[in-house]
Design a protein around this motif. Structure first.
Motif: not given
Length: 366
Positions: A182, A184, A199-202, A216
Motif C-alpha cells: 500500500r 498513500l 495523497r492519492a485519495d485527494g 504504507y
C-alpha cells in the motif's frame, strides 16, 4: 579496530562503526555522549533469518547505510538492484590511527563500470560524526550513485532540511498492487511543501511528521536549491530525545530521497513488519528510474540537476558525507538550522542551540 572475518569495527573516543564485509552495509553506528549510548540506525528484523535463494543480498542483510551504484534499478551492467557495492563483498585494506582518531579503508571486490571503488570511514575522538568517503578510480561510462542511510523511528519524529528546489514522487508508486502492499501518496506528483504532499485519495499529508499515517510504503525526491555549498537533513526522535544528521555537499549528492517504510509491504521478507523506518538517502540519480534513465537526458538533468557520475580511465570521483548522532534537550521538537562555526557544528531549534565538535574541512574539501 576489531575484526572477526565478517565484520570490522573502527572506534574513537565516544564513537564506533561496524561494517558488514559481505555487502558493505554499516551494521551499527554507536555514539556515546552525555552519559548515553545512542544507536538510531535501522537493522531489518529478518537479517538473522534464512531467506529465499533469489533474495538480493542487499535486502537479506539490510542495515544501517550503504553505497549504491547504480542507485535503484540496475539495467545496464547485470548487477542486482542498487549495484555491486550494496550486494557483494568488500575487502578490509587497513585501519590506521590518526591524530585524535582512526581511519578504516575498504575496497569493493567487484568493479563498477570498470572502476575500483574504495570506502573510507574516519572517526575522531569526541566527534559525534562518521565521516564517510567513497572514491571511484578509473572506469568508463556513467552511473547513478546514492547513500542508503536508514533511521529507526519506532516512536516517530520530526524531519527538517536545508532548502530544497522542489519535491517529486516517482512515476510509479512503491506498491501498486493492493494484494502486495500500500502506497498513500500521489504518483507522479510535483510540489513545494513537505507539509502538503498530495495523497492519492485527494487529500494531503504532512511529511515532516513521521509517520504520517499507518501501513504504507512511499518515497519522495528533493533536489537541492542551486548555489549552496553545504546541505543537511535532520531526523529528530522525540521519545528518544536524540537526532540523526546527514551533512553533504550538493556538488556530490544533488538530491535527497526520503523512503518512508511503515508496514506497507505484505510479502516476504517484509511481511508487514518493516515499520518506523526512514530512508534519509543522499543521491545522484533520476528518482528511482534506474541506471539507464539516470545517465540519459531526463527531466532532472534538463534542469541542471546531476543524476550520475562520469567515469574515465585516468579519473577519480570523490564523494563525501557525514552522519551525526547526538542527544537533544527533552524540550526540543524540531531542528531549524545547522551552521558550521569554525571547528564546531551548531544545531539550532526554535529557542535554543548547542554545538558539537566537527571537522569543517571534510565535506567542503578542495
Amino acid at each position: 579496530m576489531t575484526a572477526n572475518g565478517e565484520f570490522v569495527t573502527a572506534t574513537a573516543d565516544g564513537i564506533s562503526v561496524t561494517l558488514d564485509l559481505a555487502v558493505g552495509h554499516i551494521r551499527s553506528l554507536v555514539v556515546e555522549r552525555g552519559g548515553r549510548e545512542i544507536a538510531p540506525l535501522h537493522r531489518a528484523p529478518w537479517i538473522e533469518e534464512a531467506q529465499e535463494p533469489d533474495t538480493p543480498a542487499h535486502l537479506a542483510r539490510l542495515s544501517g547505510d550503504f553505497l549504491c551504484a547504480p542507485f535503484g534499478l540496475s539495467d545496464i551492467d547485470g548487477s542486482p538492484a542498487h549495484g555491486w557495492p550494496a550486494n557483494s563483498s568488500w575487502k578490509h585494506l587497513e585501519t590506521r590511527s590518526i591524530e585524535g582518531g582512526s581511519v578504516a579503508r575498504f575496497e569493493l571486490e567487484k568493479q563498477v563500470m570498470g572502476a575500483r571503488v574504495t570506502k573510507e570511514f574516519t572517526v575522531r575522538d569526541g566527534h559525534p560524526f562518521l565521516y564517510q568517503r567513497h572514491l571511484f578510480s578509473g572506469g568508463e561510462g556513467a552511473v547513478s550513485v546514492g547513500l542508503h542511510m536508514m533511521v529507526s523511528l519506532p516512536q516517530g519524529g520530526h524531519l527538517s532540511f536545508s532548502p530544497k528546489r522542489f519535491i517529486e514522487t516517482p512515476v510509479d508508486p512503491q506498491e501498486a498492487d493492493p494484494a502486495r502492499g500500500r502506497s498513500l501518496l500521489a504518483y507522479p506528483a510535483h510540489f513545494q511543501d513537505l507539509k502538503k504532499a498530495p495523497r492519492a485519495d485527494g487529500g494531503t499529508a504532512n511529511l515532516v511528521c513521521y509517520p504520517f499515517d499507518r501501513n504504507y510504503e512511499d518515497c519522495v525526491m528533493m533536489p537541492e536549491v542551486p548555489g549552496r555549498a553545504f546541505a543537511w537533513g535532520a531526523a529528530l526522535r522525540h521519545r528518544e530525545h536524540d537526532l540523526v544528521l546527514s551533512l553533504k555537499r550538493p556538488e556530490d549528492f544533488p538530491s535527497t530521497l526520503l523512503w518512508m517504510s511503515n508496514g506497507g509491504r505484505y510479502y516476504s521478507p517484509w511481511n508487514s513488519r518493516h515499520r518506523g523506518v526512514l530512508g534519509l538517502e543522499e543521491v545522484r540519480s533520476y528518482l528511482l528510474s534506474g541506471h539507464k534513465a539516470s545517465i540519459a537526458p531526463n527531466p532532472f538533468s534538463d534542469q541542471g540537476i546531476p543524476t550520475s557520475i562520469g567515469l574515465t580511465a585516468d579519473g577519480e570521483v570523490d564523494l563525501r558525507q557525514a552522519t551525526g548522532i547526538m542527544p537533544v534537550p527533552a524540550s526540543w521538537d524540531r531542528v531549524t538550522d545547522v551552521e558550521v562555526r569554525g571547528k564546531t557544528l551548531a544545531v539550532l531549534s526554535d529557542n535554543d542551540e548547542f554545538s558539537v565538535p566537527y571537522d569543517p574541512d571534510f565535506i567542503l574539501h578542495a
